[in-house]
Design a protein around this motif. Structure first.
Motif, short mmCIF file in Angstrom:
data_model
loop_
_atom_site.label_atom_id
_atom_site.label_comp_id
_atom_site.label_asym_id
_atom_site.label_seq_id
_atom_site.Cartn_x
_atom_site.Cartn_y
_atom_site.Cartn_z
N UNK A 70 0.81 -1.22 0.00
CA UNK A 70 0.00 0.00 0.00
C UNK A 70 0.84 1.28 0.00
N UNK A 71 2.03 1.21 -0.57
CA UNK A 71 2.93 2.37 -0.64
C UNK A 71 2.64 3.15 -1.92
N UNK A 72 2.60 4.46 -1.81
CA UNK A 72 2.47 5.33 -2.98
C UNK A 72 3.52 6.42 -2.87
N UNK A 73 4.32 6.56 -3.90
CA UNK A 73 5.32 7.64 -3.90
C UNK A 73 4.74 8.87 -4.59
N UNK A 74 5.27 10.03 -4.26
CA UNK A 74 4.90 11.20 -5.04
C UNK A 74 5.63 11.14 -6.40
N UNK A 75 5.21 11.95 -7.32
CA UNK A 75 5.87 12.05 -8.61
C UNK A 75 7.28 12.60 -8.37
N UNK A 76 8.27 11.98 -9.02
CA UNK A 76 9.66 12.41 -8.85
C UNK A 76 10.47 12.03 -10.08
N UNK A 77 11.68 12.55 -10.15
CA UNK A 77 12.58 12.17 -11.23
C UNK A 77 13.88 11.64 -10.63
N UNK A 78 14.72 11.07 -11.49
CA UNK A 78 16.02 10.56 -11.06
C UNK A 78 17.17 11.30 -11.73
N UNK A 79 16.96 11.81 -12.92
CA UNK A 79 17.96 12.50 -13.72
C UNK A 79 19.14 11.61 -14.09
N UNK A 80 18.86 10.32 -14.18
CA UNK A 80 19.82 9.32 -14.63
C UNK A 80 19.04 8.07 -14.99
N UNK A 81 19.60 7.25 -15.85
CA UNK A 81 18.91 6.01 -16.21
C UNK A 81 18.93 5.06 -15.03
N UNK A 82 17.97 4.13 -15.06
CA UNK A 82 17.90 3.11 -14.02
C UNK A 82 17.44 1.80 -14.64
N UNK A 83 17.91 0.71 -14.06
CA UNK A 83 17.46 -0.63 -14.39
C UNK A 83 16.79 -1.18 -13.14
N UNK A 84 15.56 -1.64 -13.29
CA UNK A 84 14.78 -2.09 -12.14
C UNK A 84 14.31 -3.52 -12.38
N UNK A 85 14.59 -4.36 -11.41
CA UNK A 85 14.12 -5.74 -11.45
C UNK A 85 13.38 -6.05 -10.16
N UNK A 86 12.27 -6.76 -10.27
CA UNK A 86 11.44 -7.09 -9.11
C UNK A 86 11.63 -8.57 -8.76
N UNK A 87 11.91 -8.83 -7.50
CA UNK A 87 12.08 -10.20 -7.00
C UNK A 87 10.82 -10.73 -6.33
N UNK A 88 10.09 -9.84 -5.70
CA UNK A 88 8.92 -10.24 -4.91
C UNK A 88 7.88 -9.13 -4.99
N UNK A 89 6.63 -9.50 -5.15
CA UNK A 89 5.56 -8.51 -5.14
C UNK A 89 5.38 -7.84 -6.49
N UNK A 90 4.85 -6.62 -6.41
CA UNK A 90 4.46 -5.90 -7.61
C UNK A 90 4.66 -4.40 -7.38
N UNK A 91 5.02 -3.72 -8.45
CA UNK A 91 5.20 -2.26 -8.41
C UNK A 91 4.55 -1.69 -9.66
N UNK A 92 3.57 -0.81 -9.47
CA UNK A 92 2.95 -0.13 -10.60
C UNK A 92 3.67 1.19 -10.80
N UNK A 93 4.13 1.41 -12.02
CA UNK A 93 4.82 2.64 -12.38
C UNK A 93 3.91 3.51 -13.24
N UNK A 94 3.87 4.77 -12.91
CA UNK A 94 3.21 5.77 -13.72
C UNK A 94 4.31 6.66 -14.28
N UNK A 95 4.43 6.71 -15.60
CA UNK A 95 5.40 7.58 -16.25
C UNK A 95 4.66 8.82 -16.73
N UNK A 96 5.23 9.98 -16.43
CA UNK A 96 4.57 11.26 -16.71
C UNK A 96 5.33 12.05 -17.77
N UNK A 97 4.60 12.97 -18.37
CA UNK A 97 5.21 13.97 -19.25
C UNK A 97 4.66 15.32 -18.84
N UNK A 98 5.47 16.33 -19.09
CA UNK A 98 5.04 17.70 -18.80
C UNK A 98 4.07 18.15 -19.89
#
Length: 186
Positions: A70-98
């Motif tokens: 039940x975690x929700x993050x605010x909208x944010x940026x990283x300003x660098x590329x990232x590689x993300x792999x999930x081992x357990x559970x689920x993560x919903x990503x919302x990608x935004x544009x200005x």
């Protein structure tokens, strides 16, 4: 058997190449080919921590990330590329544009889980994440820079949508509020 020290050394070499992202993605795919060994190595390296730096320098950050249900993050940026792999559970990503009026709109939604492979997040991406109620998430993140020291990052105030300088404590405060609102049915 997954060897965390070797993985870190291989990632350090990869980020210095002119094919950093594809090489790191291949290393991540190899690591995730034995998810139980990877999970055990991450648990041994960072017991009980939600965000655990496994390695960080100016060119590379490797994190074990465990996000509660039940975690929700605010909208944010990283300003660098990232590689993300999930081992357990689920993560919903919302990608935004200005938008042209200075706002934000959802460009893409995608769900990452243990079977979805390695997600490549662009350096210019703006996103937020959420985990479902009743299901925590654990993953491995590799960033093409020092995500822990990137001072020019932004976070967006969830109520006003004002772009603010990134501050970890403020991000966690926003996340706590967003998560509580969803838990309360808001």
């Amino acid at each position: 058997m997954f060897d965390l020290k070797k993985f870190i050394e291989d990632c350090k070499k990869a980020v210095m190449s002119n094919q950093a992202q594809p090489q790191v993605k291949a290393l991540m795919e190899e690591a995730f080919s034995d998810p139980q060994a990877l999970q055990q190595a991450l648990d041994d390296a960072s017991p009980g921590k939600s965000v655990a730096p496994l390695y960080s320098d100016e060119y590379l950050t490797i994190l074990r990330v465990a996000t509660p249900a039940n975690f929700i993050s605010p909208i944010h940026n990283h300003l660098m590329w990232a590689m993300i792999g999930i081992l357990e559970g689920e993560e919903k990503n919302y990608l935004y544009r200005r938008t042209s009026d200075g706002g934000m709109e959802v460009e893409q939604e995608l769900i990452l889980n243990a079977g979805s492979g390695i997600f490549c997040l662009r350096a210019d991406a703006i996103h937020s994440i959420e985990t479902p109620p009743g299901q925590q998430m654990c993953g491995l993140h590799v960033y093409g820079g020092n995500i822990l020291q990137r001072s020019s990052r932004s976070v967006w105030d969830p109520e006003t949508m004002e772009e603010l300088p990134y501050n970890f404590e403020q991000v966690m405060s926003f996340a706590k509020t967003l998560s509580a609102e969803r838990a309360a049915g808001g």
